[in-house]
Design a protein around this motif. Structure first.
Motif, PDB file in Angstrom:
ATOM      1  N   PRO A  15       0.803  -1.221   0.000  1.00 36.02           N
ATOM      2  CA  PRO A  15       0.000   0.000   0.000  1.00 36.02           C
ATOM      3  C   PRO A  15       0.839   1.275   0.000  1.00 36.02           C
ATOM      4  N   TYR A  71       3.703   1.727  -1.460  1.00 33.09           N
ATOM      5  CA  TYR A  71       4.179   1.945  -2.829  1.00 33.09           C
ATOM      6  C   TYR A  71       3.079   2.535  -3.703  1.00 33.09           C
ATOM      7  N   TYR A  72       1.867   1.992  -3.595  1.00 30.53           N
ATOM      8  CA  TYR A  72       0.776   2.509  -4.428  1.00 30.53           C
ATOM      9  C   TYR A  72       0.328   3.895  -3.983  1.00 30.53           C
ATOM     10  N   ARG A  80       2.834   6.169  -5.638  1.00 28.39           N
ATOM     11  CA  ARG A  80       2.518   6.374  -7.053  1.00 28.39           C
ATOM     12  C   ARG A  80       1.336   7.322  -7.222  1.00 28.39           C
ATOM     13  N   TYR A  81       0.349   7.177  -6.360  1.00 26.07           N
ATOM     14  CA  TYR A  81      -0.824   8.049  -6.429  1.00 26.07           C
ATOM     15  C   TYR A  81      -0.430   9.502  -6.154  1.00 26.07           C
TER      16      TYR A  81
END
Length: 212
Positions: free
Chosen positions: A136, A138-139, A142-143
């Motif tokens: 989570p 990492y995402y 990215r977001y």
């Protein structure tokens, strides 16, 4: 022998995943594009994971791991991304503190499944906690980057009075406090200290951003 090698490889694999997610968060918070820094990130992650294994498993001084990792990340920022040394430490700690807060929240919400004692007793639970934190984070990173969120001020411009002194003193205070709460192994105290540190990092970054 085989078991020791397997344990080392497992530690390096899952530690590398966690290290990559951590650096992704650090870079995203301050608007650095990770895809332009894969080699520096890869080298830093390898060194972080290797020293983490040595300090935790061989020397039994795990309390130093986060501090040494923050120094590795700050060196990467200074050498490869040309961030001034004092700001590199500031940025590294901001991302690191955010990552650990996220991991503590997951651990606490697990109702003991990922308690400190449980993780220390079971390699599987330790690896799973690393994955449940890293994925989570990492995402989220990215977001943040894809939405243009984060701080993008010029590190080389001195916009605030006594900026260098303030940053150096704050970094020292956070490092000392961090080391103390890790040594005490009090998770609630750790969370309080880390939240206070994160609040300061965000507050100072917002002030700096508005001065641009």
């Amino acid at each position: 022998m085989i078991e020791a090698v397997a344990e080392f490889l497992g530690f390096m694999f899952f530690g590398s995943i966690e290290g990559f997610a951590l650096i992704a968060l650090v870079l995203a918070l301050y608007r650095f594009k990770i895809s332009e820094s894969y080699w520096p990130v890869g080298i830093t992650v390898f060194l972080m994971t290797l020293q983490s294994f040595l300090l935790r498993e061989e020397l039994q001084i795990a309390v130093l791991v986060p501090i040494v990792n923050a120094i590795f990340i700050s060196l990467m920022l200074t050498i490869f991304l040309k961030v001034p040394a004092h700001w590199a430490l500031f940025v590294s700690l901001a991302g690191y503190v955010g990552y650990i807060i996220f991991q503590i929240v997951i651990s606490t919400a697990s109702f003991g499944v990922f308690s400190q004692a449980a993780v220390e007793e079971s390699l599987f639970k330790g690896y799973l906690l690393q994955l449940l934190t890293a994925a989570p984070v990492y995402y989220i990173s990215r977001y943040l980057y894809s939405r243009g969120l984060g701080f993008s001020f010029d590190f080389d411009e001195k916009r605030l009075k006594h900026e260098g002194t303030v940053i150096v003193i704050s970094v020292i205070i956070v490092l000392v406090s961090f080391g103390f709460v890790l040594y005490s192994r009090d998770r609630f105290l750790m969370l309080v200290v880390l939240l206070a540190a994160m609040a300061f990092f965000l507050y100072y970054s917002i002030i700096r951003e508005r001065k641009e």
